[in-house]
Design a protein around this motif. Structure first.
Motif, short mmCIF file in Angstrom:
data_model
loop_
_atom_site.label_atom_id
_atom_site.label_comp_id
_atom_site.label_asym_id
_atom_site.label_seq_id
_atom_site.Cartn_x
_atom_site.Cartn_y
_atom_site.Cartn_z
N PRO A 220 0.82 -1.51 -0.35
CA PRO A 220 0.04 -0.12 -0.03
C PRO A 220 0.81 1.20 0.11
O PRO A 220 1.97 1.12 0.47
CB PRO A 220 -1.13 0.26 1.41
N GLN A 221 0.58 2.81 -0.75
CA GLN A 221 0.56 3.89 -0.71
C GLN A 221 1.38 4.46 1.24
O GLN A 221 0.58 3.70 1.80
CB GLN A 221 0.34 4.44 -1.46
N VAL A 225 -0.17 9.34 0.65
CA VAL A 225 -0.38 9.93 -0.42
C VAL A 225 -1.52 9.19 -2.02
O VAL A 225 -1.70 7.30 -1.41
CB VAL A 225 0.98 8.62 -1.19
N PRO A 226 -1.70 9.72 -3.19
CA PRO A 226 -2.61 9.19 -4.21
C PRO A 226 -2.30 8.00 -4.57
O PRO A 226 -0.80 8.02 -4.67
CB PRO A 226 -3.36 10.51 -5.07
N GLU A 227 -2.76 7.34 -4.87
CA GLU A 227 -2.38 6.10 -5.90
C GLU A 227 -2.00 6.58 -6.88
O GLU A 227 -3.45 7.43 -7.31
CB GLU A 227 -3.85 5.06 -5.98
N PRO A 264 8.43 10.84 -6.20
CA PRO A 264 9.05 10.43 -5.34
C PRO A 264 8.19 9.94 -3.99
O PRO A 264 8.86 8.69 -3.66
CB PRO A 264 9.71 11.06 -5.23
N GLU A 265 7.23 9.98 -3.69
CA GLU A 265 6.52 10.12 -2.55
C GLU A 265 6.55 8.99 -3.33
O GLU A 265 5.40 7.53 -1.32
CB GLU A 265 5.83 10.64 -2.35
N SER A 266 5.48 8.19 -4.21
CA SER A 266 4.64 6.54 -3.82
C SER A 266 5.95 5.31 -4.03
O SER A 266 7.08 6.02 -3.31
CB SER A 266 4.62 6.35 -6.06
N ARG A 267 5.40 4.18 -3.67
CA ARG A 267 5.89 3.48 -2.85
C ARG A 267 5.89 1.82 -4.33
O ARG A 267 4.70 1.53 -4.39
CB ARG A 267 5.02 2.66 -1.06
#
Length: 332
Positions: A220-221, A225-227, A264-267
């Protein structure tokens, strides 16, 4: 080497496409030798059986390696109106349709041109494209999860005509999905091992790295942080270079290996779909087949001894040597 020996002995090549046809070719070849098979000594019989074994060996190996080579490749087929299109996959895999479209794109006069003798046909106007929206569904219903399929290219097959009077074509892209496959997911910066048993090798079907909005439960994010959907286009190629055809490998789900397609903030995460294709060890197969041939030769010699003994008892010949000479003159 074996084929050259057969050509020297028989006067023609036994270069055939299938294992059965190749073996039959060799049988015909050996039957054309000047020495009749019925009079061959045991040593010649051994050569004959070894020729059959080693000629069939490459076919066995190639059949098992077909799974390794066929699962990664994207196949493309096309056919004009009134032509039959065939989709086919190697043993152990089934068709997975990726893209299918039916119609015509401009400019495409070189592809399925109009028949000048057919009345009523016309060319598609410039900068106009006509594509039937349900083409993918039609091909999926006809071919999905089958090893091979056929369908005719026509408006009747696809349930409609996107541009009447224009000669159209179908284009299909598909992959060959293993009947049995495994799926591994590794979140960003994790390490995932892929491995098969000693007699199998990894056959990569697909791989993706990044994120998709509809498939992110395992990774999960971060909170807030939006999908997003962001994938690299070369994930399958990268995984193939590291793992394809190996018994085991290790993959690092990190930007250093796959790049950074997302914010950058996405997983990000890595997903790999693969199967373990049966691997044939050439040396093991050769030893096994030679052992079988030796057993056959021993059995043949034992049978010959039994026949000699029976002949001595039944015919009443004076000696074993006389019985052996008597049997050698028999023509079956």
């Amino acid at each position: 080497m074996i084929m050259l020996l057969l050509k020297f002995l028989c006067g023609f090549n036994c270069i055939c496409f299938g294992g059965v046809t190749k073996v039959m070719c060799i049988v015909v070849c050996v039957s054309k030798l000047r020495v009749p098979l019925g009079t061959l000594p045991p040593s010649w019989w051994m050569v004959y059986l070894l020729l059959l074994v080693f000629a069939a060996l490459p076919v066995v190996i190639c059949d098992n390696l077909a799974l390794l080579s066929g699962t990664l490749r994207t196949f493309q087929r096309a056919g004009c109106d009134d032509e039959v299109v065939t989709l086919r996959c190697p043993h152990g895999t089934s068709i997975s349709v990726q893209v299918a479209q039916y119609g015509k794109s401009a400019p495409s006069k070189a592809v399925c041109p109009q028949h000048s003798s057919t009345p009523g046909q016309q060319e598609l106007p410039p900068n106009v494209t006509c594509l039937w929206p349900n083409a993918l569904q039609t091909v999926v219903e006809a071919c999905q999860k089958k090893r091979q399929c056929k369908f005719q290219t026509s408006p009747k097959t696809f349930g409609g005509d996107p541009c009447p009077g224009v000669r159209k074509y179908v284009e299909v892209a598909y992959k060959c999905r293993p009947y049995e496959f495994r799926s591994k997911v590794a979140c960003e910066n994790d390490v995932v091992p892929l491995k098969c048993n000693p007699n199998s090798r990894i056959a990569v079907y697909s791989a993706s790295y990044g994120r998709t909005e509809y498939e992110s439960i395992q990774c999960p994010q971060p909170q807030g942080v939006p999908e997003e959907t962001c994938l690299v286009s070369y994930a399958t190629e990268t995984v193939m270079n590291i793992c394809h055809g190996k018994r085991r490998c290790t993959l690092s789900a990190d930007p250093a290996t796959f790049g950074n397609p997302c914010k950058p903030e996405s997983r990000m995460y890595l997903k790999v779909v693969y199967t373990c294709g049966e691997n044939v060890n050439s040396a093991t197969v050769v030893v096994t087949m030679v052992t079988v041939v030796m057993v056959i030769v021993i059995v043949v010699n034992v049978v010959m001894v039994v026949v000699v003994v029976i002949t001595v008892m039944a015919v009443g010949l004076a000696s074993v040597d006389t019985a052996t000479a008597y049997i050698a003159n028999i023509r079956f």
